[in-house]
Design an enzyme around this catalytic site. Structure first.
Site, mmCIF file in Angstrom:
data_model
loop_
_atom_site.group_PDB
_atom_site.id
_atom_site.type_symbol
_atom_site.label_atom_id
_atom_site.label_comp_id
_atom_site.label_asym_id
_atom_site.label_seq_id
_atom_site.Cartn_x
_atom_site.Cartn_y
_atom_site.Cartn_z
ATOM 1 N N LYS A 106 8.817 2.336 -1.257
ATOM 2 C CA LYS A 106 9.355 1.302 -2.280
ATOM 3 C C LYS A 106 10.306 1.725 -3.069
ATOM 4 C CE LYS A 106 4.658 -0.728 -3.149
ATOM 5 N NZ LYS A 106 3.546 -1.185 -3.775
ATOM 6 N N SER B 261 -2.241 -6.933 5.077
ATOM 7 C CA SER B 261 -0.991 -7.678 4.864
ATOM 8 C C SER B 261 -1.069 -8.809 5.758
ATOM 9 C CB SER B 261 0.288 -6.908 4.597
ATOM 10 O OG SER B 261 0.326 -6.369 3.471
ATOM 11 N N TYR C 274 -9.201 -1.979 -4.089
ATOM 12 C CA TYR C 274 -9.453 -3.287 -3.579
ATOM 13 C C TYR C 274 -10.449 -3.159 -2.231
ATOM 14 C CZ TYR C 274 -5.993 -2.492 0.085
ATOM 15 O OH TYR C 274 -5.115 -1.919 1.094
ATOM 16 N N GLY D 112 -5.707 7.299 -15.144
ATOM 17 C CA GLY D 112 -4.537 7.800 -14.213
ATOM 18 C C GLY D 112 -3.235 7.491 -14.946
#
Length: 287
Positions: free
Chosen positions: A69, A22, A224, A129
């Site tokens: 989150k 980030s 990623y 998934g």
């Protein structure tokens, strides 16, 4: 915390944050928009969450990653439509004395598949998934009106069944099938991997066989790191358009900047940041 909480600024709340991309991504976006500034990591253990979140709410807005989150929601005064739908927040906006929770993960995901030339409304989707992020993807698929097949491991059959039932409460007429990872039948407009299989350092892992991959017209892998997973490499070798999840990570960050400052980025800018992020990731997080 790793920064002086008296200095207004942006950063990422989570735990642990040792391998976060980030700061690099957000700093690159701040450079593009002409407002270079630091982006900090707020690595907060669970026992300190109640005391540290109010400090973050005095800043200019911040991002959230696992495991907070959901836990951050009670501290907020309002949720956006998508954050409310998924009960998941990854971006906080400070506005008019209120604290608004947003979910830009979904924006990053939709930008990612569109970069493949695909739309969720174009036809059947095979999703691998049934965990946390799979909930968001599956919901977007059925809201777009496409048939969905959820493929999972044997040990996740009950979790997949619960996900199917939740989806049917949202769209009772949705076409949803559950199966094991080696059982998908028919053909699919899009195959989406929402499992961690193939993630660094276990780069030789692939969640499905080439025979299953061949059933899809396009492949999107949310993993990623590495930039091209075994799933993506196999799809490309079969002539199937495929991408990994790094562009999704960059796009969800870009949408946070849009929320905070009204910034807008074009596809080419995001592509360039993604390539720079790839170089940074391979230099720092694959040693």
């Amino acid at each position: 915390m790793t920064t002086n909480s008296q200095i207004p600024g942006h950063g990422l709340l989570g735990h642990p944050l040792g391998h976060s991309m980030s700061p690099f991504i957000h700093q690159a976006l701040f450079e593009l928009s002409g407002r270079p500034q630091p982006y900090d990591l707020y690595d907060v253990p669970p026992e300190n969450l109640e005391t540290e979140v109010p400090k973050l709410l005095t800043r200019a807005g911040f991002n959230i990653t696992i495991p907070y989150k959901v836990a951050v929601i009670p501290f907020l005064t309002q949720l956006s439509e998508k954050a409310e739908l998924y009960q998941s927040v990854n971006t906080v906006e400070i506005k008019d004395g209120g604290y608004i929770g947003h979910n830009t993960d979904v924006d990053g995901f939709l930008h990612g598949i569109r970069s493949l030339g695909a739309e969720l409304s174009q036809g059947p989707v095979l999703m691998l998934g049934s965990g946390g992020v799979a909930n968001m993807i599956a919901t977007e698929v059925i809201l777009a009106g496409s048939p969905l097949t959820i493929a999972v491991r044997k040990e996740d059959v009950e979790q997949a069944a619960a996900l199917k039932q939740r989806l049917l409460t949202i769209c009772p007429d949705a076409e949803i099938q559950n199966c094991l990872l080696d059982e998908p039948n028919g053909s699919y407009r899009l195959l989406i991997n929402a499992t961690p299989v193939g993630m660094y350092p276990h780069v030789d892992g692939c969640p499905v066989t080439p025979e299953v991959i061949q059933k899809a017209e396009a492949v999107f892998d949310l993993v990623y790191n590495p930039y091209e997973t075994k799933l993506v490499q196999t799809a490309l070798s079969l002539g199937i358009p495929a991408k990994g999840g790094l562009s999704m990570l960059v796009w969800q960050a870009a949408v946070a900047h849009e929320i905070w400052y009204g910034d807008h980025f074009i596809d080419q800018q995001i592509h360039q940041v993604t390539l720079k992020a790839k170089e940074y990731m391979e230099a720092h997080f694959q040693a």
